[in-house]
Every structure is written in structure tokens, then in C-alpha cells.
Design a protein around this motif. Structure first.
Motif, PDB file in Angstrom:
ATOM      1  N   MET A 125      67.163  33.805   8.435  1.00 30.68           N
ATOM      2  CA  MET A 125      66.395  32.579   8.311  1.00 30.68           C
ATOM      3  C   MET A 125      65.931  32.446   6.860  1.00 30.68           C
ATOM      4  N   SER A 126      66.150  31.287   6.282  1.00 28.76           N
ATOM      5  CA  SER A 126      65.741  31.054   4.900  1.00 28.76           C
ATOM      6  C   SER A 126      64.221  30.875   4.818  1.00 28.76           C
ATOM      7  N   LYS A 127      63.717  30.967   3.598  1.00 31.11           N
ATOM      8  CA  LYS A 127      62.270  30.800   3.390  1.00 31.11           C
ATOM      9  C   LYS A 127      61.804  29.420   3.834  1.00 31.11           C
ATOM     10  N   SER A 128      62.569  28.388   3.500  1.00 34.40           N
ATOM     11  CA  SER A 128      62.170  27.023   3.867  1.00 34.40           C
ATOM     12  C   SER A 128      62.216  26.820   5.384  1.00 34.40           C
ATOM     13  N   GLU A 129      63.176  27.446   6.045  1.00 34.37           N
ATOM     14  CA  GLU A 129      63.232  27.362   7.513  1.00 34.37           C
ATOM     15  C   GLU A 129      62.030  28.071   8.141  1.00 34.37           C
ATOM     16  N   PHE A 130      61.667  29.214   7.559  1.00 40.53           N
ATOM     17  CA  PHE A 130      60.514  29.958   8.066  1.00 40.53           C
ATOM     18  C   PHE A 130      59.224  29.153   7.875  1.00 40.53           C
ATOM     19  N   VAL A 131      59.085  28.536   6.724  1.00 44.45           N
ATOM     20  CA  VAL A 131      57.900  27.708   6.436  1.00 44.45           C
ATOM     21  C   VAL A 131      57.793  26.577   7.463  1.00 44.45           C
ATOM     22  N   GLU A 132      58.910  25.913   7.712  1.00 49.46           N
ATOM     23  CA  GLU A 132      58.905  24.816   8.688  1.00 49.46           C
ATOM     24  C   GLU A 132      58.609  25.311  10.100  1.00 49.46           C
ATOM     25  N   LEU A 133      59.147  26.469  10.444  1.00 54.98           N
ATOM     26  CA  LEU A 133      58.877  27.048  11.757  1.00 54.98           C
ATOM     27  C   LEU A 133      57.391  27.366  11.911  1.00 54.98           C
ATOM     28  N   LEU A 134      56.786  27.921  10.874  1.00 53.15           N
ATOM     29  CA  LEU A 134      55.356  28.250  10.956  1.00 53.15           C
ATOM     30  C   LEU A 134      54.502  26.979  10.996  1.00 53.15           C
ATOM     31  N   LYS A 135      54.930  25.940  10.316  1.00 53.41           N
ATOM     32  CA  LYS A 135      54.229  24.647  10.434  1.00 53.41           C
ATOM     33  C   LYS A 135      54.235  24.180  11.885  1.00 53.41           C
ATOM     34  N   LYS A 136      55.408  24.266  12.500  1.00 57.69           N
ATOM     35  CA  LYS A 136      55.531  23.847  13.908  1.00 57.69           C
ATOM     36  C   LYS A 136      54.700  24.729  14.823  1.00 57.69           C
ATOM     37  N   ARG A 137      54.701  26.027  14.566  1.00 55.53           N
ATOM     38  CA  ARG A 137      53.946  26.951  15.421  1.00 55.53           C
ATOM     39  C   ARG A 137      52.442  26.717  15.312  1.00 55.53           C
ATOM     40  N   THR A 138      51.942  26.510  14.105  1.00 56.62           N
ATOM     41  CA  THR A 138      50.500  26.280  13.962  1.00 56.62           C
ATOM     42  C   THR A 138      50.098  24.955  14.599  1.00 56.62           C
ATOM     43  N   LYS A 139      50.941  23.947  14.457  1.00 52.64           N
ATOM     44  CA  LYS A 139      50.656  22.651  15.082  1.00 52.64           C
ATOM     45  C   LYS A 139      50.721  22.760  16.603  1.00 52.64           C
ATOM     46  N   GLN A 140      51.726  23.457  17.111  1.00 55.30           N
ATOM     47  CA  GLN A 140      51.872  23.610  18.558  1.00 55.30           C
ATOM     48  C   GLN A 140      50.703  24.391  19.144  1.00 55.30           C
ATOM     49  N   LEU A 141      50.244  25.412  18.436  1.00 54.67           N
ATOM     50  CA  LEU A 141      49.079  26.158  18.907  1.00 54.67           C
ATOM     51  C   LEU A 141      47.873  25.227  18.989  1.00 54.67           C
ATOM     52  N   ALA A 142      47.699  24.385  18.002  1.00 60.02           N
ATOM     53  CA  ALA A 142      46.581  23.431  18.022  1.00 60.02           C
ATOM     54  C   ALA A 142      46.694  22.502  19.232  1.00 60.02           C
ATOM     55  N   LEU A 143      47.881  21.987  19.467  1.00 57.36           N
ATOM     56  CA  LEU A 143      48.079  21.108  20.628  1.00 57.36           C
ATOM     57  C   LEU A 143      47.824  21.842  21.940  1.00 57.36           C
ATOM     58  N   ASP A 144      48.317  23.058  22.046  1.00 55.45           N
ATOM     59  CA  ASP A 144      48.132  23.840  23.274  1.00 55.45           C
ATOM     60  C   ASP A 144      46.659  24.156  23.528  1.00 55.45           C
TER      61      ASP A 144
END
Length: 120
Positions: A1-20
């Protein structure tokens, strides 16, 4: 996984945690105590996500470190409030455990990123 893919994944994870977390809070019985904890929890989890996004567009290493420091603090606070909901018996462990696990994993990731940034 590239750095930019990891950054985007962590953005999604932090947002999803907030929604959950928001969805969990909406399901629990409201008392004076749960409202206070809920406000603090929702504030900390959304601040975690928002400041991670801000760190991703930081203009300098110093700004990145500053934003990541906020993310670390707020992720840890999120974990604390989730623990409080569970320990006070306001939510069942089965409801909150996946959120606590995700908050802890995010906390570990951002703590490591902040530490790496401080050594650069």
C-alpha cells in the motif's frame, strides 16, 4: 500500500469511527450522565477525524506535528469516553468493543506517525 493510499484509508477510518460513535450514541438511553459523556465523546471523535484531515494538508512539518498531537490527544480521549460508557453500564461491551478496538488502533497509528514526524 502506498503512502497516499494509507493516508486516504486512515481518513476514511477516522471518519467512519466518528459516524459509528454518533450512531451508537443515538441508540442509547438519554440521561444527564449519558448526555454529558455523549457530548464529550462526539466532540473528541469528530475532532480526531477533522484534525487528521487537517494534518494531511499541513503546510509544514511543524504544523503537521501540531495537528497530529491534537489527533493523538483526541483519539485517546475518545477511547476514554467509550470506556466510561461501558464501565458505567450505559452500553453493553459487545456494542462498544469494536469501537474501542478501532479507536485504540487509530491511536497507535497516529502516535507512531507523530513520533516519526518529531524525529525527522
Amino acid at each position: 500500500m502506498s503512502k497516499s493510499e494509507f493516508v486516504e484509508l486512515l481518513k476514511k477510518r477516522t471518519k467512519q469511527l466518528a459516524l459509528d460513535v454518533i450512531l451508537l450514541y443515538d441508540k442509547i438511553q438519554k440521561t444527564d450522565s449519558t448526555r454529558v459523556i455523549g457530548r464529550q465523546l462526539i466532540r473528541s471523535v469528530t475532532t480526531t477525524a477533522a484534525n487528521y484531515r487537517a494534518a494531511c494538508i499541513a503546510r509544514s512539518q511543524k504544523e503537521f506535528f501540531s495537528k497530529m498531537s491534537i489527533v493523538v490527544e483526541e483519539a485517546d480521549e475518545t477511547l476514554f469516553w467509550l470506556e466510561m460508557l461501558k464501565d458505567a453500564g450505559f452500553v453493553e461491551e459487545v456494542q462498544v468493543k469494536p469501537l474501542m478496538d478501532e479507536a485504540l488502533e487509530i491511536l497507535k497509528i497516529v502516535s507512531k506517525a507523530r513520533k516519526s514526524a518529531s524525529s525527522n
